[in-house]
Scaffold this motif. Structure first.
Motif, short mmCIF file in Angstrom:
data_model
loop_
_atom_site.label_atom_id
_atom_site.label_comp_id
_atom_site.label_asym_id
_atom_site.label_seq_id
_atom_site.Cartn_x
_atom_site.Cartn_y
_atom_site.Cartn_z
N ALA A 21 -3.22 46.01 -54.76
CA ALA A 21 -1.82 46.09 -54.34
C ALA A 21 -1.74 45.73 -52.87
O ALA A 21 -2.20 46.48 -52.01
CB ALA A 21 -1.28 47.50 -54.57
N VAL A 22 -1.18 44.56 -52.56
CA VAL A 22 -1.06 44.13 -51.17
C VAL A 22 0.35 44.46 -50.68
O VAL A 22 1.32 44.40 -51.43
CB VAL A 22 -1.37 42.62 -51.02
N ALA A 23 0.46 44.81 -49.40
CA ALA A 23 1.72 45.31 -48.87
C ALA A 23 2.01 44.71 -47.52
O ALA A 23 1.11 44.30 -46.78
CB ALA A 23 1.69 46.84 -48.77
N VAL A 32 -0.42 37.66 -55.94
CA VAL A 32 0.63 38.10 -55.04
C VAL A 32 0.12 37.92 -53.62
O VAL A 32 -1.09 37.94 -53.36
CB VAL A 32 1.03 39.57 -55.29
N ARG A 33 1.03 37.71 -52.69
CA ARG A 33 0.67 37.57 -51.28
C ARG A 33 1.67 38.35 -50.44
O ARG A 33 2.87 38.33 -50.71
CB ARG A 33 0.64 36.10 -50.87
N ALA A 34 1.16 39.06 -49.43
CA ALA A 34 2.00 39.87 -48.55
C ALA A 34 2.13 39.21 -47.19
O ALA A 34 1.11 38.83 -46.58
CB ALA A 34 1.43 41.27 -48.40
N ASP A 35 3.35 39.06 -46.72
CA ASP A 35 3.63 38.50 -45.40
C ASP A 35 2.97 37.13 -45.20
O ASP A 35 2.57 36.77 -44.09
CB ASP A 35 3.18 39.45 -44.29
N GLY A 36 2.82 36.40 -46.29
CA GLY A 36 2.21 35.07 -46.21
C GLY A 36 0.75 35.09 -45.82
O GLY A 36 0.17 34.07 -45.48
N ARG A 37 0.11 36.26 -45.93
CA ARG A 37 -1.27 36.38 -45.44
C ARG A 37 -2.21 36.97 -46.48
O ARG A 37 -2.99 36.24 -47.08
CB ARG A 37 -1.27 37.24 -44.16
N LEU A 38 -2.17 38.28 -46.69
CA LEU A 38 -3.12 38.94 -47.58
C LEU A 38 -2.77 38.67 -49.03
O LEU A 38 -1.63 38.93 -49.46
CB LEU A 38 -3.13 40.44 -47.31
N ALA A 39 -3.72 38.15 -49.80
CA ALA A 39 -3.47 37.74 -51.17
C ALA A 39 -4.37 38.49 -52.14
O ALA A 39 -5.53 38.78 -51.85
CB ALA A 39 -3.70 36.24 -51.33
#
Length: 653
Positions: A516-518, A540-547
Motif C-alpha cells: 500500500a503506497v501513500a 499503483v504509484r504515489a505522488d508520481g514516485r513510489l510504485a
C-alpha cells in the motif's frame, strides 16, 4: 527548531554532527518546560487523549521520559548544565515523592504527587527511566539531594522491586531500578535479586543470533533494540560488570549485524511492530554497541544510521510547531498508537541520545560517515530467529521486510491480526492499511468475511527465501482443515510470493494484495507483460514516485487496484494492487505472483523479470514443484508441500 549548519565533509550522507544531536535534545527538553507542574513533579503534555492509566500517570511519564535524555545530555557534557536541567528534575523528585497516591486523575488540590508503583502499573515503566537518569547523573544530582529527599525517592523506587511486571520486556524495569538502588545502598539484597530475576526472564526468550521474542511466542519488533538489548547492556556498562557486558554485549553485536540492514537510505526504520511512536528510539541499540564496543559497525556507519533516523523524523513533522513530539509516525496518527500510550509516550525516543555519553573525540563522532548497508549494494539477508527476509536496493535505498515468523499472538488465547505484525511484508516506505483490504496479504473470501493470517509457523529461511505455514482464521476461528504454506523469494527489487492452499472448499475466492503506497495523490494502472502483451497485473504509484506492482504467475485470473480509506501513516491517500482467483476443483491450489516496491520511473516489466514453471510432484499429489528462473541469475528448484518447503538450486532439475 534552530540547528547548526550542516557539515557535509564530516557527514556526507546526513550533514549532521554531534552539535545537531545536542541541539535537538536541547530543543525537545526546552519545549516541555511550560507543561510542568508548579514544582516540576509532573509534566502534563497536551494531547488528543490520555492513556488508559490516567493523567497523573501520564504526567509522571512526561517527567521520567524527559529526565532520561536530560541526564544523557548533562552526563555527556561531563556535568555541564547550562540550561539548569537537573535543578528542575531535582525539584520534581522532591515534590513527586512527598505523598504518592493511587489517584488516577489530577485532583485540583494535588497536581504534584506521583502515582504509586503497583503490579503491572505504568509507574513501574517510568521508574526505570528515573533510575537510569539518577544513575547517570549521580555526582551532580543524587549525591547533592537532601537526605530526606533521597530517602523518599529510594522508598518510592523500591516498590518496583516487589511488584509484578507484565510477562515481557517489563521484567527489565525492576532490573533497572535494582541496578541503581544496589549502587546507592538501598534495599541491596532485594535490588540485586531484581537484577537476577530480570536477566533470568529475558534469557528464556533469547532465540540466538541476537533475537529475543518479547514474552509472546512469536513477538518480534523494535523492542529487541530499545529494551531487550539496551537495558541489560546499559546496566552492565554502568555497573562495570565485565562478565555481563561480554555476555549481553555479544548478543547485541549479533543483533546489530542484521538490524543495521533495516534502515532505509532516507533514515527510516522499518515500519513494523508496536509503539512505533517511539520513532528514533530505534537508534538506541546502535549507540549502545558503540558505547560498549560490542558492535560490528564502523564508527562512521553507526553515526550515519543514527543521524539519518533522527533527521528523518525531525524533517518530516514528528515535532509539532510547539516543539513537542506527537503521537504518530511522521505527524500525528492515532491509528498506530496503543491504548497504553499517552501524550508523553513518544519521549521514550529520548534513549536515542545515548550517543552523547561518547566524548566528542570518540571515533563515532570524528570519523566520516560511511554508507548505510542499504546504500552499499542490493542485499537479501535471511534472519532465522524472527523468520524474516530483509531485502534492500541501493538504487532507491528502500528496505523491505518479508515476514514469515512474527505475529504477536498470545500463547493461550486468540487475537485478531495486528496490521503491524501479521502482514506478509513491511518496509521503510509503507505502512499497513487500517481500513479496506489488508495490504500484503493472502485471504480466502468466506461468507463470514476475508480470512486473517493468525499464528505464523516459520518453516525456515535461506539465501534469498523465507517460508511459513499458517491456518486462516475468521472471527477468531481457524477454517477447519485449511493450511496455507507460503514462500517469499527476493532478488534485487523483485519478489515472488507463492502460496499452496490445502483443505479449502472448491471455488472459494482468493485474493492477494501488494504494497500500500501513500502520499498526497495516487495513480492506479494495469501492468502489461512485454512478453505476452497481456494485462496480467496491476500497479499503483504515489505522488508520481513510489510504485507498487503485482503480476499473476499462477492461480490468479484477474487483477485490479483499490484505494485505501484514510491512507496510511505515510500519506492521506493510499492505494494497493490486488490479484484474484479461486480454489480449483482438482489438483493442488497454487497461487503465485511477482511483486515489486520501487521508486524507479520506468522499471522493467515485472513479468519479464523471471519465468515460473509449475510441475506436479510425482511422489505427493498434494505438493507442487516450481522452477523459478530470474533473468540473469541462477534458477531455483522449489517443492511446496502442505506445511513443508524445500528450496534448492535449479541444477537439481
Amino acid at each position: 527548531m534552530r540547528l547548526p549548519p550542516e557539515d557535509r565533509d564530516l557527514s556526507p550522507y546526513t550533514g549532521w554532527t554531534r552539535e545537531h544531536w545536542e541541539a535537538v535534545a536541547d530543543a525537545l527538553l526546552t519545549a516541555v518546560r511550560p507543561y510542568a507542574s508548579p514544582a516540576g513533579a509532573l509534566i502534563d503534555l497536551p494531547g488528543p487523549r490520555p492513556s488508559r492509566s490516567g493523567r497523573r500517570s501520564d504526567g509522571l511519564e512526561g517527567f521520567a521520559r524527559t529526565f532520561l535524555p536530560a541526564a544523557l545530555r548533562v552526563a555527556g557534557a561531563g556535568g555541564a548544565d547550562p540550561h539548569g536541567l537537573l535543578a528542575h528534575y531535582a525539584a520534581g523528585l522532591d515534590a513527586g515523592t512527598r505523598t504518592p497516591t493511587g489517584e488516577r486523575d489530577l485532583a485540583d488540590g494535588d497536581r504534584e504527587s506521583w502515582p504509586l508503583i503497583t503490579d503491572r502499573g505504568q509507574a513501574m515503566v517510568e521508574a526505570a527511566s528515573i533510575a537510569f537518569a539518577l544513575r547517570l547523573t549521580r555526582p551532580w544530582l543524587w549525591d547533592r539531594l537532601p537526605g530526606p529527599v533521597r530517602d523518599r525517592v529510594g522508598h518510592w523506587l523500591a516498590d518496583a522491586l516487589h511488584r509484578a511486571p507484565n510477562d515481557n520486556n517489563w521484567w527489565l524495569f525492576p532490573l533497572s531500578v535494582g541496578g541503581f538502588l544496589a549502587e546507592a545502598g538501598i534495599a541491596e539484597p532485594e535490588a540485586r535479586a531484581a537484577v537476577r530475576r530480570g536477566l533470568e526472564h529475558i534469557d528464556r526468550w533469547y532465540l540466538g543470533d541476537g533475537w529475543y521474542t518479547d514474552g509472546r511466542p512469536r513477538a518480534f519488533d523494535h523492542y529487541n533494540g530499545w529494551a531487550l538489548h539496551l537495558y541489560p547492556v546499559l546496566h552492565a556498562h554502568l555497573a562495570d560488570d565485565r562478565a555481563l557486558r561480554a555476555e549481553y554485549g555479544e548478543r547485541l553485536a549479533a543483533h546489530l549485524a542484521g538490524y543495521a540492514h533495516t534502515f532505509g537510505a532516507d533514515g527510516a526504520p522499518v515500519h513494523q511492530g508496536r509503539s512505533l511512536t517511539y520513532r528514533f528510539a530505534a537508534t538506541a541499540p546502535l549507540w549502545a554497541g558503540a558505547l560498549t564496543g560490542q558492535t560490528p559497525l564502523a564508527p562512521g556507519t553507526t553515526r550515519r544510521l543514527a543521524s539519518g533516523a533522527l533527521r528523518h523524523f525531525v524533517d518530516r513533522g514528528a515535532v509539532d510547531d510547539r516543539g513537542l513530539l506527537t503521537l504518530g509516525w511522521h505527524g500525528p496518527d492515532l491509528r498506530l498508537v496503543q491504548v497504553y500510550s499517552g501524550p508523553a509516550s513518544p519521549y521514550w525516543a529520548g534513549s536515542a541520545f545515548l550517543g552523547l555519553l561518547l566524548p566528542p573525540g570518540h571515533p563515532v563522532w570524528t570519523a566520516p560517515e560511511g554508507p548505510a548497508p542499504a546504500e552499499e549494494r542490493d542485499t537479501v539477508l535471511a534472519l532465522p530467529g524472527p523468520g524474516w527476509l530483509v531485502q534492500s536496493t541501493a538504487a532507491d535505498g528502500l528496505v523491505r521486510l518479508h515476514n514469515h515468523g512474527s505475529d504477536d499472538q498470545p500463547a493461550d488465547a486468540v487475537g485478531p491480526d495486528d496490521p503491524h505484525y501479521a502482514r506478509l511484508a513491511h518496509s521503510t516506505a509503507t505502512g499497513p492499511a487500517f481500513e479496506g483490504p489488508a495490504d500484503n496479504h493472502l485471504a480466502l473470501l468466506t461468507d463470514a468475511g476475508p480470512t486473517e493470517r493468525g499464528r505464523v509457523h516459520p518453516l525456515g529461511t535461506g539465501p534469498g527465501w523465507a517460508a511459513s505455514r499458517w491456518h486462516p482464521r475468521v472471527g477468531g476461528r481457524e477454517l477447519p482443515g485449511v493450511t496455507v504454506t507460503s514462500l517469499t523469494l527476493a532478488r534485487g527489487a523483485e519478489e515472488v510470493r507463492a502460496h499452496l492452499v490445502t483443505g479449502g472448499p472448491d471455488g472459494t475466492p482468493v485474493t492477494q494484495t501488494g504494497w500500500a503506497v501513500a502520499g498526497r495523490r495516487t495513480e492506479q494502472h494495469a501492468v502489461t507483460s512485454v512478453r505476452t502483451g497481456q494485462h496480467a497485473g496491476a500497479g499503483v504509484r504515489a505522488d508520481g514516485r513510489l510504485a507498487s506492482e503485482l503480476h499473476a504467475l499462477s492461480g490468479f485470473t484477474a487483477a485490479d487496484s483499490e484505494r485505501v480509506p484514510g491512507g496510511t501513516a505515510f500519506g492521506p491517500e493510499a492505494a494497493l494492487p490486488r490479484l484474484t482467483g479461486e480454489l480449483p476443483t482438482d489438483g493442488p491450489a497454487l497461487f503465485a505472483c511477482a511483486a515489486r516496491l520501487t521508486v524507479a520511473e520506468q522499471p522493467p516489466a515485472l513479468a519479464d523479470a523471471l519465468t515460473l514453471e509449475v510441475r506436479p510432484d510425482e511422489r505427493d499429489p498434494a505438493a507442487v514443484v516450481l522452477i523459478v528462473r530470474p533473468a540473469g541469475a541462477p534458477g531455483l528448484w522449489i517443492r511446496l508441500a502442505p506445511g513443508a518447503v524445500t528450496v534448492l538450486p535449479a541444477e537439481r532439475d
